[in-house]
Design a protein around this motif. Structure first.
Motif, PDB file in Angstrom:
ATOM      1  N   LEU A 102       0.816  -1.210   0.000  1.00  0.00           N
ATOM      2  CA  LEU A 102       0.000   0.000   0.000  1.00  0.00           C
ATOM      3  C   LEU A 102       0.851   1.261   0.000  1.00  0.00           C
ATOM      4  O   LEU A 102       0.429   2.303  -0.505  1.00  0.00           O
ATOM      5  CB  LEU A 102      -0.929  -0.009   1.213  1.00  0.00           C
TER       6      LEU A 102
ATOM      7  N   THR B  29       0.060   5.079  -1.962  1.00  0.00           N
ATOM      8  CA  THR B  29      -0.636   5.962  -1.031  1.00  0.00           C
ATOM      9  C   THR B  29      -0.738   7.392  -1.570  1.00  0.00           C
ATOM     10  O   THR B  29      -1.819   7.980  -1.625  1.00  0.00           O
ATOM     11  CB  THR B  29       0.070   5.977   0.332  1.00  0.00           C
ATOM     12  N   HIS B  30       0.394   7.945  -1.972  1.00  0.00           N
ATOM     13  CA  HIS B  30       0.393   9.338  -2.447  1.00  0.00           C
ATOM     14  C   HIS B  30      -0.357   9.463  -3.772  1.00  0.00           C
ATOM     15  O   HIS B  30      -1.032  10.467  -4.021  1.00  0.00           O
ATOM     16  CB  HIS B  30       1.826   9.847  -2.578  1.00  0.00           C
TER      17      HIS B  30
END
Length: 310
Positions: free
Chosen positions: A100, A104-105
């Motif tokens: 993940l 994420t960004h």
């Protein structure tokens, strides 16, 4: 023959195990067995070879499964298309990734740009991703390993160096680079088979005729850096984690690997034959129209690795 029978057959064919299929479908096993028996009676042929409690998809079952997968996929796409047409938003986009941290960004930026999109995230192994794409459970996979299923398209998003992380105070702390033979007897913190870190570790050691010594195998790649910092072993960590780890003050030292192909290639993969909502189309355009990472791969031939002190 009805849709329920086909859904049940698809699940049993996937697991080749009545109890597991019944658990996923949330039905009683005897009811599932009777449904499969009725389907076989309707078709006039058996779809599974049965030996005691074990079942295996036979050649007729495999042939029928290919048609069932296509038919159910078309129906699912039609249902999603109707929901998207009725919805005032952009629809749903499902994304799977092995780790993940990698996306994420990306997902945060996408949600900020398209707040009406319904984003669903899954953490999956490469084997699970292949199944999820075929079943239409996700629209895209951000994969760190090649996915070779039929009808898959992909585009490379980024390449990044994979570094060796070691605990502070380790004999490699302060070293610029190291070779595989030098760390042949070092305990490794890694993931279980199926994850890209494990595949890379096994492949690099095999190229030297060696087998890595494992101190920890897990299913959460993001925890590896913390375990390494605690002194449980050394491990292969992608360059993106070095930046994140530095920002969060995770105490590990970083060493370059003098080994060919010690890098991770991230690709965006999708099934060209499945329906994509407006949200999914926007996500693909958003992801492929800008740099995914800025890490560069250094030349692994630079410099000579000093020898391990005797």
């Amino acid at each position: 023959m009805d849709l329920l029978q086909l859904r049940y057959f698809q699940a049993v064919a996937r697991y080749e195990h009545m109890s597991r299929a019944a658990e996923e479908l949330r039905v009683a096993q005897p009811s599932l067995s009777r449904t499969i028996a009725r389907l076989e009676a309707d078709l006039g042929t058996t779809l599974f070879d049965r030996r005691g409690r074990r079942i295996r998809l036979n050649e007729y079952g495999a042939m029928f499964l290919r048609h069932v997968d296509r038919a159910l996929s078309e129906l699912d796409d039609g249902r999603r298309a109707l929901l998207d047409a009725r919805d005032t938003g952009l629809g749903r986009v499902g994304v799977a990734s092995e780790t993940l941290l990698t996306i994420t960004h990306l997902l945060g930026s996408f949600r900020a740009a398209y707040p009406r999109a319904d984003v669903r995230l899954h953490q999956s192994t490469a084997e699970e991703m292949d199944r999820q794409l075929r079943a239409g459970e996700v629209d895209f996979c951000v994969a760190s390993q090649p996915l070779t299923g039929a009808n898959l398209d992909s585009v490379e998003l980024a390449r990044e160096e994979v570094l060796l992380a070691v605990p502070r105070g380790h004999w490699l702390d302060g070293r610029e680079s190291v070779t595989i033979p030098e760390i042949a007897h070092e305990p490794f913190v890694t993931t279980r088979p199926g994850h890209w870190q494990r595949a890379l570790l096994d492949r690099m050691f095999a190229s030297e005729g060696l087998t890595p010594l494992l101190s920890c195998e897990g299913d959460e790649p993001g925890a590896s850096q913390d375990m390494i910092s605690a002194g449980l072993g050394i491990g292969l960590i992608p360059a993106i984690s070095r930046r994140v780890g530095t920002e969060s003050h995770v105490p590990v030292a970083w060493v370059h690997m003098v080994a060919p192909d010690c890098h991770r290639v991230l690709t965006l993969v999708w099934n060209r034959d499945t329906y994509l909502s407006d949200a999914a189309l926007k996500f693909r355009e958003f992801t492929t129209s800008r740099p995914f990472m800025t890490h560069r791969l250094p030349d692994p031939r630079r410099g000579r690795a000093p020898r391990r002190p005797s």
